[in-house]
Design a protein around this motif. Structure first.
Motif, PDB file in Angstrom:
ATOM      1  N   VAL A  17       0.845  -1.190   0.000  1.00  0.00           N
ATOM      2  CA  VAL A  17       0.000   0.000   0.000  1.00  0.00           C
ATOM      3  C   VAL A  17       0.883   1.243   0.000  1.00  0.00           C
ATOM      4  CG1 VAL A  17      -1.608   1.334   1.428  1.00  0.00           C
ATOM      5  CG2 VAL A  17      -1.909  -1.126   1.186  1.00  0.00           C
ATOM      6  N   GLU A  72       4.016   0.357   2.262  1.00  0.00           N
ATOM      7  CA  GLU A  72       3.897  -0.526   3.421  1.00  0.00           C
ATOM      8  C   GLU A  72       3.447  -1.918   2.996  1.00  0.00           C
ATOM      9  OE1 GLU A  72       1.523  -0.610   7.687  1.00  0.00           O
ATOM     10  OE2 GLU A  72       0.762   0.631   6.063  1.00  0.00           O
ATOM     11  N   VAL A  74       1.222  -4.521   3.940  1.00  0.00           N
ATOM     12  CA  VAL A  74       0.081  -4.527   4.853  1.00  0.00           C
ATOM     13  C   VAL A  74       0.002  -5.809   5.678  1.00  0.00           C
ATOM     14  CG1 VAL A  74      -1.290  -2.863   3.573  1.00  0.00           C
ATOM     15  CG2 VAL A  74      -1.477  -5.284   3.018  1.00  0.00           C
TER      16      VAL A  74
END
Length: 192
Positions: A17, A72, A74
């Motif tokens: 993300v 990131e 996730v």
């Protein structure tokens, strides 16, 4: 029961993300940058900034309403990399030009993380009305960074020879540029 797509492993992790960095991301950002300072020539710093200094840098970028993005994982919550745009120069005549910085976690280089970050950074800066993005690539031998920028349409506009000194050797600095939106083909909006 629906048939599982045989091309997708059952343990496939979700796509990373991209999002705006928060204060909670700063320890991860600082750790990624510290690695690059200690082991690389993309940054000409010798000592990695501490967390307080990284926070000051992040706040400065935010004070100009410029994007600072993180990528990131996730599934784990770990940062895979980060990128931000800063003002290229502080004087008013340069106000339509930004400079990018992209750093990827050393365990995730070569996986397209830098491209994801830089592509989104370009999109956001263009939407904000910037006309040019500059890349100032530390170390003329930094082929990964140069290739990334070329892939996304940056042109090499010059090399400053022997401008960085790190790890006992002189380093060249490569300047690259990409036009955003209409670039210099039109004047800025009235009052901008």
């Amino acid at each position: 029961m629906a048939d599982r797509d045989p091309r997708t492993p059952e343990t496939a992790s979700p796509e990373p993300v991209l999002r705006e960095a928060t204060a909670g991301d700063l320890p991860g950002i600082q750790a990624i940058y510290a690695h690059h300072v200690a082991h690389g020539t993309g940054s000409y710093e010798y000592e990695a900034p501490d967390l307080a200094e990284m926070q000051a840098r992040w706040e400065k970028i935010r004070s100009h309403d410029l994007p600072w993005l993180v990528c990131e994982d996730v599934a784990t919550g770990h940062l895979l990399g980060y990128a931000y745009a800063g003002l290229f120069h502080g004087r008013i005549g340069w106000r339509f030009v930004v400079e990018d910085s992209v750093y990827v976690h050393p365990d995730h280089t070569g996986q397209g993380i830098g491209e994801l970050l830089l592509r989104e950074l370009l999109r956001r800066c263009e939407a904000l009305g910037y006309r040019q993005m500059m890349a100032v690539v530390g170390d003329g031998e930094n082929r990964g960074s140069i290739r990334l920028h070329e892939k996304l349409g940056f042109e090499r506009i010059g090399t400053a020879k022997d401008t960085g000194w790190k790890f006992g050797r002189w380093l060249d600095t490569v300047y690259m540029q990409k036009t955003l939106g209409v670039g210099g083909s039109e004047p800025p909006p009235a009052g901008a």
